[in-house]
Design an enzyme around this catalytic site. Sequence first.
Site, PDB file in Angstrom:
ATOM      1  N   SER A  63      11.074 -37.881  20.986  1.00  0.00           N
ATOM      2  CA  SER A  63      10.997 -39.145  21.347  1.00  0.00           C
ATOM      3  C   SER A  63      10.678 -40.062  19.929  1.00  0.00           C
ATOM      4  CB  SER A  63      10.041 -39.580  22.392  1.00  0.00           C
ATOM      5  OG  SER A  63       9.554 -40.953  22.403  1.00  0.00           O
ATOM      6  N   TYR A  71       1.517 -38.303  24.870  1.00  0.00           N
ATOM      7  CA  TYR A  71       3.017 -38.195  24.747  1.00  0.00           C
ATOM      8  C   TYR A  71       3.478 -38.100  23.319  1.00  0.00           C
ATOM      9  CZ  TYR A  71       7.844 -39.325  25.856  1.00  0.00           C
ATOM     10  OH  TYR A  71       9.307 -39.381  26.421  1.00  0.00           O
ATOM     11  N   LYS A  92       5.399 -34.867  21.593  1.00  0.00           N
ATOM     12  CA  LYS A  92       6.745 -35.036  21.364  1.00  0.00           C
ATOM     13  C   LYS A  92       6.865 -34.668  19.833  1.00  0.00           C
ATOM     14  CE  LYS A  92       9.126 -36.237  24.828  1.00  0.00           C
ATOM     15  NZ  LYS A  92      10.214 -35.046  25.356  1.00  0.00           N
TER      16      LYS A  92
HETATM   17  N1  NAD Z   1      14.452 -42.265  28.978  1.00  0.00           N
HETATM   18  C1  NAD Z   1      14.206 -42.350  27.677  1.00  0.00           C
HETATM   19  O1  NAD Z   1      14.537 -43.394  26.958  1.00  0.00           O
HETATM   20  C2  NAD Z   1      13.518 -41.325  26.942  1.00  0.00           C
HETATM   21  C3  NAD Z   1      13.129 -41.752  25.504  1.00  0.00           C
HETATM   22  C4  NAD Z   1      12.280 -40.628  24.909  1.00  0.00           C
HETATM   23  C5  NAD Z   1      12.213 -39.535  25.276  1.00  0.00           C
HETATM   24  N2  NAD Z   1      12.796 -39.165  26.672  1.00  0.00           N
HETATM   25  C6  NAD Z   1      12.490 -37.714  27.135  1.00  0.00           C
HETATM   26  O2  NAD Z   1      13.813 -37.411  27.902  1.00  0.00           O
HETATM   27  C7  NAD Z   1      13.608 -36.405  28.794  1.00  0.00           C
HETATM   28  C8  NAD Z   1      13.948 -36.965  30.337  1.00  0.00           C
HETATM   29  O3  NAD Z   1      13.488 -38.068  30.627  1.00  0.00           O
HETATM   30  P1  NAD Z   1      14.068 -38.912  31.588  1.00  0.00           P
HETATM   31  O4  NAD Z   1      14.144 -40.390  30.944  1.00  0.00           O
HETATM   32  O5  NAD Z   1      15.507 -38.608  32.155  1.00  0.00           O
HETATM   33  O6  NAD Z   1      13.086 -39.093  32.673  1.00  0.00           O
HETATM   34  P2  NAD Z   1      13.107 -38.447  34.213  1.00  0.00           P
HETATM   35  O7  NAD Z   1      11.874 -38.596  34.874  1.00  0.00           O
HETATM   36  O8  NAD Z   1      14.463 -39.130  34.913  1.00  0.00           O
HETATM   37  O9  NAD Z   1      13.646 -36.790  34.243  1.00  0.00           O
HETATM   38  C9  NAD Z   1      12.640 -35.952  33.845  1.00  0.00           C
HETATM   39  C10 NAD Z   1      13.148 -34.709  34.705  1.00  0.00           C
HETATM   40  O10 NAD Z   1      12.137 -33.471  34.516  1.00  0.00           O
HETATM   41  C11 NAD Z   1      11.583 -32.991  35.575  1.00  0.00           C
HETATM   42  N3  NAD Z   1      10.480 -32.359  35.492  1.00  0.00           N
HETATM   43  C12 NAD Z   1       9.111 -32.932  35.394  1.00  0.00           C
HETATM   44  N4  NAD Z   1       8.260 -31.888  34.915  1.00  0.00           N
HETATM   45  C13 NAD Z   1       8.925 -30.934  35.036  1.00  0.00           C
HETATM   46  C14 NAD Z   1       8.601 -29.393  35.155  1.00  0.00           C
HETATM   47  N5  NAD Z   1       7.404 -28.893  34.779  1.00  0.00           N
HETATM   48  N6  NAD Z   1       9.608 -28.517  35.515  1.00  0.00           N
HETATM   49  C15 NAD Z   1      10.640 -28.813  35.610  1.00  0.00           C
HETATM   50  N7  NAD Z   1      11.141 -30.070  35.615  1.00  0.00           N
HETATM   51  C16 NAD Z   1      10.352 -31.116  35.578  1.00  0.00           C
HETATM   52  C17 NAD Z   1      11.457 -34.313  36.598  1.00  0.00           C
HETATM   53  O11 NAD Z   1      11.585 -33.926  38.129  1.00  0.00           O
HETATM   54  C18 NAD Z   1      12.746 -35.088  36.233  1.00  0.00           C
HETATM   55  O12 NAD Z   1      14.030 -34.863  37.056  1.00  0.00           O
HETATM   56  C19 NAD Z   1      11.832 -36.185  28.842  1.00  0.00           C
HETATM   57  O13 NAD Z   1      11.534 -35.321  28.126  1.00  0.00           O
HETATM   58  C20 NAD Z   1      11.371 -37.676  28.214  1.00  0.00           C
HETATM   59  O14 NAD Z   1      10.106 -37.790  27.843  1.00  0.00           O
HETATM   60  C21 NAD Z   1      13.246 -40.187  27.222  1.00  0.00           C
END
Ligand code: NAD
Length: 307
Positions: free
Chosen positions: A151, A168, A172
């Site tokens: 991130s 977080y 990350k």
């Molecule tokens: N959306 C953004 O802008 C953004 C920015 C930086 C980092 N991220 C990272 O991207 C990744 C995806 O995030 P997102 O935005 O799609 O969020 P999201 O909440 O839509 O997706 C995350 C998914 O991970 C699953 N999950 C959570 N804990 C779990 C576990 N212990 N085992 C298996 N599955 C699990 C959840 O059920 C969910 O479907 C994450 O690691 C998040 O930290 C996202």
Amino acid sequence: MGLLDGKVAVVTGAGGGLGKAESLLFASEGAKVVVNDLGGKTDGTGASASPADIVVAEIKRMGGEAVANYDSVATWEGGERIIKTAIDTFCRIDILVNNAGIARNRMIFNMTEEEWDIVQRVHLYGHFYCTRHACAYFRQQRSGRIINTASQTGLGNMGQANLGLTNYSAAKEGVVGFTRTVALDMAKYGVTCNCIRPMAATRMTVSPDLQAALEKASQKDSGDTATGLEAEIKRMSPAHIASLVVYLATDAAANINGKSFLVGGGEIGLYSEPEIASSIFKDGIWTVQELVDIMPRSVTKGLPASV
Ligand SMILES: NC(=O)c1ccc[n+]([C@@H]2O[C@H](COP(=O)([O-])OP(=O)(O)OC[C@H]3O[C@@H](n4cnc5c(N)ncnc54)[C@H](O)[C@@H]3O)[C@@H](O)[C@H]2O)c1
């Protein structure tokens, strides 16, 4: 003909958000996909099979092959079963996308040990468990692709002060260091390991109220009622992230290893690696008074007088 015909990809946290978009694109490029998702809430509580099942059904409707796995990435056994699902179902694993994630924001002075711990377990330990078990196969077959999810938060350059993201960002940035070192260790086995710092509109970044309002609006014939916010959410579609992730898994990206990428809203950027900006050296131990005198004139020259 897809770019990944015959390959097997494991995507963690693939029931929604980025992981779902990545799984669908892997399938449309011909890969067989293990769709892992625990199916909990953004804070990591709860569990449900339906998010993973829905994505598997969508891939099958497209004519692709996929299997669901509902284990948590946050345990050694869960990571092992996720990888074994690929072996048991498709007889191999070529690609691992560590994507599952949660958030438990709290200002550092109020954060509980549990809030710290669960975020490390899902992000940092989750990356380790799945990578550890996948690498045992990658080493034997002398090939493999790992794409990790970091991130921008950990860089502290997003103006995200006071959001309580210390747990977080620590996890990350741990992923970034982990990525560099897995890349070094596994290169001789034909394995690459890179990470992304994504930006996209998902349930993690868009409030539930806003999501519900958007969903309601999309059910009506919203015509020209689209708000600027709605347009922005569309602009930040998870599909942008999926393109880079799937690219990094193709043969065309075989030379890319240990790197981190910014990706979102149509932008893709390669991060530079940290370098020493200025240094001093003494053949002996600096006294504190010497540092008081010399640091502002050398190593920390140019820093503002106060924070
Ligand atoms: N959306 C953004 O802008 C953004 C920015 C930086 C980092 N991220 C990272 O991207 C990744 C995806 O995030 P997102 O935005 O799609 O969020 P999201 O909440 O839509 O997706 C995350 C998914 O991970 C699953 N999950 C959570 N804990 C779990 C576990 N212990 N085992 C298996 N599955 C699990 C959840 O059920 C969910 O479907 C994450 O690691 C998040 O930290 C996202």
